[in-house]
Write a protein that holds these residues in place. Structure first.
Motif, PDB file in Angstrom:
ATOM      1  N   ARG A 278      -9.835  -1.456   7.238  1.00 39.32           N
ATOM      2  CA  ARG A 278      -9.084  -0.614   8.036  1.00 39.32           C
ATOM      3  C   ARG A 278      -9.159  -1.268   9.467  1.00 39.32           C
ATOM      4  O   ARG A 278      -9.992  -1.670   9.858  1.00 39.32           O
TER       5      ARG A 278
ATOM      6  N   TRP B  98     -10.219  -3.204   0.342  1.00 42.25           N
ATOM      7  CA  TRP B  98      -9.527  -2.431   1.482  1.00 42.25           C
ATOM      8  C   TRP B  98     -10.181  -2.696   2.842  1.00 42.25           C
ATOM      9  O   TRP B  98     -11.413  -2.710   2.949  1.00 42.25           O
TER      10      TRP B  98
ATOM     11  N   GLU C 289       0.806  -1.310  -0.162  1.00 38.84           N
ATOM     12  CA  GLU C 289       0.086  -0.059  -0.046  1.00 38.84           C
ATOM     13  C   GLU C 289       0.880   1.121  -0.011  1.00 38.84           C
ATOM     14  O   GLU C 289       1.954   1.379   0.607  1.00 38.84           O
TER      15      GLU C 289
ATOM     16  N   CYS D 201      -2.792   0.348  -4.078  1.00 39.40           N
ATOM     17  CA  CYS D 201      -2.316  -1.270  -3.824  1.00 39.40           C
ATOM     18  C   CYS D 201      -1.626  -1.755  -5.008  1.00 39.40           C
ATOM     19  O   CYS D 201      -2.652  -1.898  -5.779  1.00 39.40           O
TER      20      CYS D 201
ATOM     21  N   LEU E  56      -8.147   3.576  -3.680  1.00 45.78           N
ATOM     22  CA  LEU E  56      -9.219   3.882  -2.928  1.00 45.78           C
ATOM     23  C   LEU E  56      -9.071   5.318  -2.703  1.00 45.78           C
ATOM     24  O   LEU E  56      -8.290   5.989  -2.251  1.00 45.78           O
TER      25      LEU E  56
ATOM     26  N   CYS F  42      -4.589  -3.673   2.587  1.00 48.34           N
ATOM     27  CA  CYS F  42      -4.957  -3.826   1.196  1.00 48.34           C
ATOM     28  C   CYS F  42      -4.918  -5.531   1.261  1.00 48.34           C
ATOM     29  O   CYS F  42      -4.346  -6.139   2.022  1.00 48.34           O
TER      30      CYS F  42
ATOM     31  N   TYR G  63      -4.823   1.286   7.139  1.00 50.05           N
ATOM     32  CA  TYR G  63      -5.766   0.735   6.311  1.00 50.05           C
ATOM     33  C   TYR G  63      -4.811  -0.439   5.497  1.00 50.05           C
ATOM     34  O   TYR G  63      -3.636  -0.017   4.794  1.00 50.05           O
TER      35      TYR G  63
END
Length: 120
Positions: A38, A36, A6, A22, A80, A95, A93
């Motif tokens: 988080r 994605w 990422e 990513c 994203l 990937c 975050y």
């Protein structure tokens, strides 16, 4: 060996935007779904958005309407776009990708994560 990495995280003020990327690299057979996730401190990892190889998208509830997921299959890269960010969006975050090896084996890939911090 295939990996996903990422990039694009950082510090942004509330109301601002960030674009995460990513990229998958290595001896790639094909990349199936990409997503994605988080994770904020003290919270479980949650889905932000997912995109199939054909471009079908689905969004988790927490950021729906403020994020757009996309991918470039030629570059094995997913993006994203995050707009109108809020302090509660502060998280790492991650990937996630489903790699299908050249021998048909399904392998799940996780990136190391990129920190997004939104200041009030």
């Amino acid at each position: 060996q295939v990996q996903v990495v990422e990039s694009g995280g950082g510090l942004v003020q509330a109301g601002g935007s960030l674009r995460l990327s990513c990229a998958a690299s290595g001896s790639i057979g094909s990349i199936n779904n990409m997503a994605w996730y988080r994770q904020a401190p003290g919270n479980e990892r949650e889905l932000v958005a997912i995109i199939s190889a054909s471009g079908i998208t689905n969004y988790g509830g927490s950021m729906s309407g403020r994020v757009t997921i996309s991918r470039d299959n030629a570059k094995n890269t997913m993006y994203l776009q995050m707009d109108n960010l809020k302090p509660e969006d502060t998280a790492v975050y991650y990937c996630h990708a489903i790699h299908i090896t050249r021998w048909g084996r399904r392998v799940e890939l996780w990136g190391q994560g990129t920190q997004v911090t939104v200041s009030a």
